[in-house]
Design an enzyme around this catalytic site. Structure first.
Site, PDB file in Angstrom:
ATOM      1  N   LEU A 123       8.301 -64.088 -28.340  1.00  0.00           N
ATOM      2  CA  LEU A 123       6.932 -63.589 -28.228  1.00  0.00           C
ATOM      3  C   LEU A 123       6.176 -64.223 -29.390  1.00  0.00           C
ATOM      4  O   LEU A 123       6.746 -64.390 -30.481  1.00  0.00           O
ATOM      5  CB  LEU A 123       6.886 -62.062 -28.360  1.00  0.00           C
ATOM      6  CG  LEU A 123       7.394 -61.223 -27.180  1.00  0.00           C
ATOM      7  CD1 LEU A 123       7.297 -59.736 -27.493  1.00  0.00           C
ATOM      8  CD2 LEU A 123       6.633 -61.541 -25.904  1.00  0.00           C
ATOM      9  N   ASP A 124       4.914 -64.557 -29.170  1.00  0.00           N
ATOM     10  CA  ASP A 124       4.124 -65.166 -30.242  1.00  0.00           C
ATOM     11  C   ASP A 124       4.012 -64.217 -31.443  1.00  0.00           C
ATOM     12  O   ASP A 124       4.161 -63.001 -31.301  1.00  0.00           O
ATOM     13  CB  ASP A 124       2.710 -65.495 -29.748  1.00  0.00           C
ATOM     14  CG  ASP A 124       2.732 -66.570 -28.678  1.00  0.00           C
ATOM     15  OD1 ASP A 124       3.699 -67.338 -28.627  1.00  0.00           O
ATOM     16  OD2 ASP A 124       1.770 -66.615 -27.882  1.00  0.00           O
ATOM     17  N   TYR A 125       3.677 -64.806 -32.572  1.00  0.00           N
ATOM     18  CA  TYR A 125       3.497 -64.068 -33.826  1.00  0.00           C
ATOM     19  C   TYR A 125       2.552 -62.871 -33.640  1.00  0.00           C
ATOM     20  O   TYR A 125       2.781 -61.790 -34.152  1.00  0.00           O
ATOM     21  CB  TYR A 125       2.912 -65.061 -34.838  1.00  0.00           C
ATOM     22  CG  TYR A 125       2.848 -64.597 -36.262  1.00  0.00           C
ATOM     23  CD1 TYR A 125       4.014 -64.349 -36.984  1.00  0.00           C
ATOM     24  CD2 TYR A 125       1.623 -64.450 -36.910  1.00  0.00           C
ATOM     25  CE1 TYR A 125       3.949 -63.948 -38.305  1.00  0.00           C
ATOM     26  CE2 TYR A 125       1.551 -64.056 -38.233  1.00  0.00           C
ATOM     27  CZ  TYR A 125       2.721 -63.804 -38.920  1.00  0.00           C
ATOM     28  OH  TYR A 125       2.664 -63.406 -40.223  1.00  0.00           O
TER      29      TYR A 125
END
Ligand code: URA
Length: 240
Positions: free
Chosen positions: A101-103
Site C-alpha cells: 500500500l502506498d505511504y
C-alpha cells in the site's frame, strides 16, 4: 499434506530440486524410514530427518494490520522511515507484507512469513479481490464509473474489468467518494485509474482484502488471523 521436497525446501534445507536429489540419494528419513521415491506426501507432525538430523518445519504466522498513513509497506526502508513491520511490536518472527500500500494509503494489509501464500496472493493469476474507497477531487459521474469498470489505459496497460460505485458526491467541497474493486495490484493502480478518468485521489483506503476487513481495529492496530481465515485465504487461491 504436502510433498516432502516442498516441506524440505520450506524448512530451508535446500531448494526443491536439491531436496529431490537428497531424497534420491537415500539421505532423507520420514518417521525413521528412508524414503527414496519421489513425491510422497507428509504431514506437519511427521518427523523428517536429513542425514539423521531432524528438520524443523517453520511455523507460519499471519497478521492483519489496519495501516495508518505515513508508514511504508516493506520490511525495511533504506531511508529509515517507519515500516508496517515496525508497527507489529512484540512479533519476533520475520514477517513481510503481502503486496503493497502506498505511504499515504490506509487500510487492510496482511503480513506473514508464509512465502508461498504471499506469492500466490500477489500473483496476477490468482487475482484476489481488493476493495478500495477513494476520496477524489471533482464530482464523479456514471460515465467515469463505467469507464473504470470496463478498463482504462494506465502506463500503456489496459486494466482488467473492475467494479465501481459512487458512494457520495459533495458539490460544496467538490469531492466524491468512490468504491473501486479490482483484482490486480499494479503500482499506484487505483490512483492512476481515477486520475485517468479525471478524478485525482486525495485519500485512499483499502477497505477489504478478499473477505478480510479492518473491522474492530483502530488505525495502526493489528491482530493475528484466525485459523479459519487463513484456510479461507488458501482456498481463495486454490479455487482461482
Ligand atoms: N492503488 C494505489 O494507487 N495505491 C495503493 O496504495 C493501493 C492501490
Amino acid at each position: 499434506m504436502e510433498r516432502l521436497q516442498k516441506v524440505m525446501a520450506h524448512a530451508g534445507v535446500a531448494s526443491r530440486r536439491a531436496s529431490e536429489k537428497l531424497i534420491k540419494e537415500g539421505r532423507v528419513k520420514v518417521n525413521g524410514s528412508v524414503v527414496k521415491e519421489m513425491g510422497i506426501n507428509v504431514k506437519k507432525t511427521d518427523l523428517i530427518e536429513v542425514d539423521s538430523i531432524p528438520i524443523v518445519q517453520e511455523q507460519k504466522y499471519y497478521f492483519l494490520l489496519n495501516k495508518p498513513r505515513g508508514v511504508i509497506s516493506s520490511a525495511d526502508d533504506p531511508k529509515g522511515r517507519k515500516t508496517v513491520v515496525d508497527l507489529l511490536s512484540g512479533v519476533e518472527q520475520r514477517i513481510y507484507p503481502v503486496g503493497r500500500l502506498d505511504y499515504d494509503t490506509t487500510g487492510v494489509i496482511i503480513l506473514t512469513n508464509d512465502g508461498e501464500l504471499t506469492n500466490q496472493l500477489t500473483h496476477p493469476k490468482y487475482g484476489v479481490e481488493k476493495t478500495y474507497i477513494a476520496k477524489v477531487t471533482g464530482l464523479i459521474d456514471k460515465k467515469a464509473v463505467s469507464r473504470l469498470e470496463k478498463g482504462v489505459v494506465i502506463d500503456g496497460y489496459k486494466t482488467r474489468p473492475a467494479k465501481a460505485r459512487i458512494m457520495d458526491v459533495d458539490a460544496k467541497k467538490n469531492t466524491s467518494l468512490v468504491e473501486l474493486v479490482i483484482h490486480e495490484g499494479k503500482n499506484h493502480q487505483v490512483k492512476k485509474m481515477l486520475k485517468s478518468v479525471g478524478f485525482p485521489v486525495e485519500k485512499l483506503n483499502r477497505d477489504k482484502y478478499g473477505f478480510l476487513t479492518a473491522e474492530g481495529l483502530q488505525s495502526g492496530e493489528w491482530r493475528e488471523l484466525k485459523q479459519f481465515e487463513v484456510n479461507k485465504l488458501k482456498q481463495l487461491v486454490e479455487e482461482a
